[in-house]
Design an enzyme around this catalytic site. Structure first.
Site, mmCIF file in Angstrom:
data_model
loop_
_atom_site.group_PDB
_atom_site.id
_atom_site.type_symbol
_atom_site.label_atom_id
_atom_site.label_comp_id
_atom_site.label_asym_id
_atom_site.label_seq_id
_atom_site.Cartn_x
_atom_site.Cartn_y
_atom_site.Cartn_z
ATOM 1 N N GLY A 12 1.045 -1.242 0.047
ATOM 2 C CA GLY A 12 0.085 -0.095 0.277
ATOM 3 C C GLY A 12 0.238 1.337 0.113
ATOM 4 O O GLY A 12 0.751 2.113 1.189
ATOM 5 N N ALA A 13 1.989 1.235 -0.480
ATOM 6 C CA ALA A 13 3.077 2.412 -1.296
ATOM 7 C C ALA A 13 2.445 3.128 -1.799
ATOM 8 O O ALA A 13 3.258 4.130 -2.208
ATOM 9 C CB ALA A 13 4.339 1.797 -0.963
ATOM 10 N N SER A 14 1.593 3.222 -2.363
ATOM 11 C CA SER A 14 1.388 4.369 -3.863
ATOM 12 C C SER A 14 0.289 5.768 -2.643
ATOM 13 O O SER A 14 0.128 6.651 -3.355
ATOM 14 C CB SER A 14 -0.208 3.943 -4.719
ATOM 15 O OG SER A 14 -0.883 3.338 -3.711
ATOM 16 N N ARG A 15 0.377 5.986 -1.325
ATOM 17 C CA ARG A 15 -0.307 6.301 -1.273
ATOM 18 C C ARG A 15 -0.318 6.764 0.229
ATOM 19 O O ARG A 15 0.419 5.416 0.941
ATOM 20 C CB ARG A 15 -1.854 6.855 -1.434
ATOM 21 C CG ARG A 15 -2.024 6.924 -3.092
ATOM 22 C CD ARG A 15 -3.628 6.970 -2.945
ATOM 23 N NE ARG A 15 -3.875 5.855 -2.956
ATOM 24 C CZ ARG A 15 -6.052 5.551 -2.292
ATOM 25 N NH1 ARG A 15 -6.023 6.238 -1.209
ATOM 26 N NH2 ARG A 15 -5.861 4.207 -1.844
ATOM 27 N N ASP A 63 -2.933 -7.125 -5.378
ATOM 28 C CA ASP A 63 -4.093 -8.007 -4.099
ATOM 29 C C ASP A 63 -3.713 -8.626 -2.999
ATOM 30 O O ASP A 63 -3.696 -9.481 -3.344
ATOM 31 C CB ASP A 63 -5.701 -8.079 -4.878
ATOM 32 C CG ASP A 63 -6.310 -7.396 -3.774
ATOM 33 O OD1 ASP A 63 -5.925 -7.746 -2.211
ATOM 34 O OD2 ASP A 63 -7.936 -8.329 -3.870
ATOM 35 N N ASN A 90 0.703 -2.908 5.842
ATOM 36 C CA ASN A 90 0.266 -1.133 5.526
ATOM 37 C C ASN A 90 -1.081 -1.501 4.867
ATOM 38 O O ASN A 90 -1.702 -1.194 5.704
ATOM 39 C CB ASN A 90 1.435 -0.370 5.018
ATOM 40 C CG ASN A 90 0.303 0.936 5.179
ATOM 41 O OD1 ASN A 90 0.475 2.247 6.054
ATOM 42 N ND2 ASN A 90 0.457 1.052 3.603
ATOM 43 N N SER A 141 -3.893 0.041 13.812
ATOM 44 C CA SER A 141 -4.440 1.301 14.495
ATOM 45 C C SER A 141 -4.500 1.289 15.802
ATOM 46 O O SER A 141 -4.525 0.624 16.472
ATOM 47 C CB SER A 141 -5.123 1.678 13.673
ATOM 48 O OG SER A 141 -6.291 2.603 13.758
ATOM 49 N N TYR A 154 -13.162 -3.172 11.919
ATOM 50 C CA TYR A 154 -12.256 -2.279 11.969
ATOM 51 C C TYR A 154 -11.162 -2.328 12.943
ATOM 52 O O TYR A 154 -9.628 -3.097 12.749
ATOM 53 C CB TYR A 154 -12.120 -0.282 11.624
ATOM 54 C CG TYR A 154 -11.053 -0.154 11.658
ATOM 55 C CD1 TYR A 154 -9.518 -0.065 9.985
ATOM 56 C CD2 TYR A 154 -10.074 1.326 12.396
ATOM 57 C CE1 TYR A 154 -8.288 0.524 9.367
ATOM 58 C CE2 TYR A 154 -8.724 1.417 11.855
ATOM 59 C CZ TYR A 154 -7.687 1.388 10.959
ATOM 60 O OH TYR A 154 -7.246 1.819 10.454
ATOM 61 N N ALA A 156 -11.783 -4.790 14.818
ATOM 62 C CA ALA A 156 -11.459 -6.266 15.179
ATOM 63 C C ALA A 156 -9.746 -6.528 14.727
ATOM 64 O O ALA A 156 -9.520 -7.567 14.259
ATOM 65 C CB ALA A 156 -12.946 -7.455 14.839
#
Ligand code: NAP
Length: 246
Positions: A12-15, A63, A90, A141, A154, A156
């Site tokens: 998830g490193a594009s943003r 994915d 991430n 988180s 989320y 959980a």
């Protein structure tokens, strides 16, 4: 800093937080494999920014909830970079809903990406790190330790991330692979920027340090976790929330 000849894979490193981690690790001397789900243009931007820092980078569309895609990605990363020293798990999604409003498709998607995706990548990374050692850093988180209405699913999933961090740390310690997690509070990303102004004000009041965190501050903790300062730390969840959970 000089190239340290090590490779980090950030999912998830594009943003957002993932992108900040990828750039920060490049500053620390890592070559970086940039994973993303769909946004080719944004992933290409991250790669270009890393290359500007003088490090090698490449984008890998996969994915993380799809085991076959993850296996293929790790094969490609090892081919291009010759090994993996750091995994930053991430890639995650949030889709708030009160219990009675939870939709089955959204529930499955959250469990698949936020839990299964982390296991898929940790498993593949461990296979690659087994002879060399390495570091796995899971982005959790603050919702894993703080009850927030509407975040049942989320929180959980992030609670699962905390427990997997401890268990995998114990399992992988003999292989010199450490596993730690960061539990961020409110961090300025697209996720937070989409919150209406009045809600933002309300959330701000709940943060003792009086501001939201930045993706860069999460990335700084990732960099610290990759440094010698964390040589003897494993299985821990560091809460990075400006005091929100106190
Ligand atoms: P974001 O801005 O929404 O970015 C999400 C990233 O994950 C994008 O690069 C996206 O790729 C990628 N992604 C989503 N699903 C994926 C999948 N199935 N496979 C591969 N990549 C996927 O998110 P963020 O705010 O930076 O959050 C990153 C992490 O930090 C998440 O785990 C989140 O739970 C956690 N976190 C965030 C906050 C916060 O305040 N922002 C607070 C606590 C924890 P595309 O661009 O291709 O879609």
């Amino acid at each position: 800093m000089e190239n340290n000849n090590k490779t980090a894979l950030v999912t998830g490193a594009s943003r957002g937080i993932g992108k900040a981690c990828a750039l920060r690790l490049a500053e620390c001397g890592y070559n970086v494999a940039v994973n993303y789900a769909s946004n080719d243009a944004k992933a290409a931007e991250t790669v270009a920014e890393i290359e500007k820092l003088g490090r090698k980078a490449a984008a890998f569309k996969a994915d993380t909830s799809d085991l076959k895609a993850v296996q293929g990605m790790f094969r490609e990363v090892v081919k291009s970079f010759s090994g993996i020293d750091v995994l930053v798990n991430n890639a995650g999604v949030v889709d708030d809903a009160y219990l009675l409003m939870i939709n089955e498709d959204s529930l499955t998607r959250s469990l698949d990406i936020n839990i299964k995706g982390y296991f898929h990548c940790a498993q593949q990374a461990a296979l690659k790190m087994i002879k060399t050692g390495g570091r796995i850093i899971n982005i959790s988180s603050v919702s894993s330790v703080l009850a927030v209405e509407g975040q049942g699913v989320y929180s959980a999933t992030k609670g699962a991330v905390n427990s997997m961090t401890a268990t995998l740390a114990k399992e992988l310690a003999p292989r010199k692979i450490t596993v730690n997690a960061i539990a961020p509070g409110f961090i300025e990303t697209e996720m937070i920027n989409s919150i209406p102004e009045e809600k933002r004000e309300e959330y701000l009041k709940a943060v003792p340090l009086g501001r939201f965190g930045s993706a860069r501050e999460v990335a700084d903790m990732v960099a610290a976790m990759c440094s010698d300062a964390f040589n003897y730390v494993t299985g821990q969840v560091i809460v990075l929330d400006g005091g929100l959970s106190l």
